[in-house]
Design a protein around this motif. Structure first.
Motif, PDB file in Angstrom:
ATOM      1  N   GLU A 144      -2.845  -6.819  -4.588  1.00 52.31           N
ATOM      2  CA  GLU A 144      -2.374  -7.149  -3.238  1.00 52.31           C
ATOM      3  C   GLU A 144      -2.695  -8.595  -2.881  1.00 52.31           C
ATOM      4  OE1 GLU A 144      -4.441  -4.023  -1.283  1.00 52.31           O
ATOM      5  OE2 GLU A 144      -3.025  -2.513  -2.001  1.00 52.31           O
ATOM      6  N   LYS A 169       0.824  -1.204   0.000  1.00 53.78           N
ATOM      7  CA  LYS A 169       0.000   0.000   0.000  1.00 53.78           C
ATOM      8  C   LYS A 169       0.861   1.259   0.000  1.00 53.78           C
ATOM      9  CE  LYS A 169      -4.295  -1.671   1.927  1.00 53.78           C
ATOM     10  NZ  LYS A 169      -5.072  -1.198   0.805  1.00 53.78           N
ATOM     11  N   ASP A 202      -4.169   1.604  -3.405  1.00 49.07           N
ATOM     12  CA  ASP A 202      -5.019   0.504  -2.971  1.00 49.07           C
ATOM     13  C   ASP A 202      -5.485  -0.281  -4.186  1.00 49.07           C
ATOM     14  OD1 ASP A 202      -6.595  -1.135  -1.410  1.00 49.07           O
ATOM     15  OD2 ASP A 202      -8.268   0.254  -1.350  1.00 49.07           O
ATOM     16  N   ARG A 238      -6.708  -4.006  -4.422  1.00 52.41           N
ATOM     17  CA  ARG A 238      -6.975  -5.253  -3.710  1.00 52.41           C
ATOM     18  C   ARG A 238      -6.646  -6.481  -4.545  1.00 52.41           C
ATOM     19  NH1 ARG A 238     -10.295  -4.829   0.850  1.00 52.41           N
ATOM     20  NH2 ARG A 238     -11.289  -6.797   0.372  1.00 52.41           N
TER      21      ARG A 238
END
Length: 108
Positions: free
Chosen positions: A61, A51, A56, A58
């Protein structure tokens, strides 16, 4: 950014987790610091580091978490409530000229 922490279990088996070639400075449980690969970070630190480098995302990540053996980095495993290319549910139709054999490799 919070202090990045090394996962002691991963560090004890560091050869198993080496190979990313991405090095960062992280803290051990005894509060010493060392340069380690991102694969040696604990799950929370890996997410914090990702991050810190661009926002951001998702999907990205969670993919990195899975590839590095942590599983999904987000508790909620859903990536997004948006459909690809902004399509709402049921808006996509397969074109009449769609050649399934070529796309799926079923041709002989």
């Amino acid at each position: 950014m919070t202090n990045l922490k090394v996962d002691p279990t991963r560090w004890n088996e560091k050869e198993k987790w080496e190979g990313t070639g991405i090095f960062i400075r992280a803290q051990f449980d005894d509060e010493t610091w060392e340069v380690v690969e991102i694969s040696h970070l604990d799950k929370a630190s890996l997410l914090a580091w990702l991050k810190s480098k661009g926002g951001d995302n998702r999907l990205a990540e969670n993919c990195i978490g899975v590839l590095l053996g942590h599983g999904h980095l987000h508790e909620d495993k859903s990536v997004s409530n948006q459909r690809p290319f902004g399509l709402a549910r049921g808006e996509f139709e397969v074109p009449d000229d769609f050649d399934r054999e070529v796309v799926w490799g079923d041709e002989e």
